[in-house]
Write an enzyme that holds these catalytic residues in place. Structure first.
Site, PDB file in Angstrom:
ATOM      1  CG  HIS A 171      -2.169  -0.671   1.185  1.00  0.00           C
ATOM      2  ND1 HIS A 171      -2.809  -1.174   2.302  1.00  0.00           N
ATOM      3  CD2 HIS A 171      -2.975  -0.963   0.133  1.00  0.00           C
ATOM      4  CE1 HIS A 171      -3.942  -1.748   1.940  1.00  0.00           C
ATOM      5  NE2 HIS A 171      -4.064  -1.639   0.631  1.00  0.00           N
ATOM      6  CB  CYS A 265      -2.586   0.258   8.768  1.00  0.00           C
ATOM      7  SG  CYS A 265      -1.422  -0.009   7.422  1.00  0.00           S
TER       8      CYS A 265
END
Length: 273
Positions: A171, A265
């Site tokens: 990511h 996250c």
């Protein structure tokens, strides 16, 4: 003397790690059925929430759902910009129900939630980072380029596609974060040569991290413009941030590293006008 950095109050959405576990493997950090210390995870998550609140930020929580062990990673659920919500569509089948659970929270909080057109994969703030009047958009492992295009149309903000090449940094938010409204910190080697050049041109004053910083989840940090909530093991990055006038706030979320996640996250920023 480094410049005096100024924080801006933020609104963060999180989700308690009530059901956090590693029961499947969808990135190189995960080992299927790896043992997880859920009590430690809870204590670490609470330390992050406490650090945010002590810095003056608002922290809200979505209700955790049994059977969704990765729901604690709130950043992946959506991108919220100027009060508009772009809902995620996860690549991994195991995570797809998280999108609906978070959409329920946003709708209850009074937001309109935009559904993607059929087809594109979009993993929210995991791959979409607003900064400097742009949306930096990661691709290569999860979010697809058509989702970048749809984000640009929906938000009306120029979107810059960046190609990730190292599976450990699957990511964008594992390799890059916004330091303030104008600048970023990032790990250059996570990106293709062309994307590195784009970042160099757009952010010539960026703070860069080493692979050691990145493997410690140092580039998965959160900044309010002054305080940088950063893992304590990213020591090189902490030194560079300090020299640039930022105030590192070490927060250990190492139990979440077993699932490939860290501070950012676990943090969805709710940006309203």
């Amino acid at each position: 003397m480094p410049p005096v950095r100024v924080s801006r109050p933020r609104r963060y959405l999180t989700c308690a790690p009530t059901h956090f576990d590693v029961t499947y493997a969808i990135n190189p950090w995960m080992r299927e059925n790896a043992p997880v210390d859920r009590a430690l995870a809870r204590a670490q998550w609470e330390s992050l929430v406490r650090a945010y609140r002590e810095a003056g930020h608002t922290v809200e929580t979505a209700e955790p759902v049994a059977g969704l062990p990765d729901m604690v990673f709130a950043a992946n659920a959506a991108l919220v910009l100027d009060g508009k919500v772009l809902r995620s569509r996860f690549r991994a089948e195991q995570r797809r129900p998280e999108s609906a659970a978070y959409a329920t929270w946003f709708k209850a909080a009074g937001f309109d939630v935009h559904e993607l057109e059929p087809g594109p994969v979009c993993e929210g703030e995991g791959d979409l980072v607003p900064v400097a009047g742009l949306i930096l958009a990661g691709t290569g492992f999860r979010t697809t380029v058509p989702a970048h295009q749809e984000a640009q149309e929906f938000f009306g903000v120029p979107t810059v596609s960046l190609h990730l090449t190292d599976p450990y940094f699957y990511h964008l938010d594992t390799a890059l974060f916004a330091l303030d409204d104008r600048n970023i910190a990032y790990y250059p080697e996570a990106f293709s040569p062309g994307s590195r050049e784009v970042l160099r041109r757009l952010f010539p004053d960026a703070v860069t991290g080493t692979r050691q910083d990145a493997m410690a989840f140092g580039l998965n940090s959160v900044s309010d413009g002054r305080h940088v909530f950063v893992p304590p093991r990213a020591t090189g990055l902490i030194d560079r941030l300090t020299r640039r006038g930022y105030v590192p706030v070490p927060v250990d979320l190492s139990e979440f590293h077993k699932a490939g996640g860290g501070i950012k996250c676990c943090t969805q920023e709710v940006r309203t006008p």
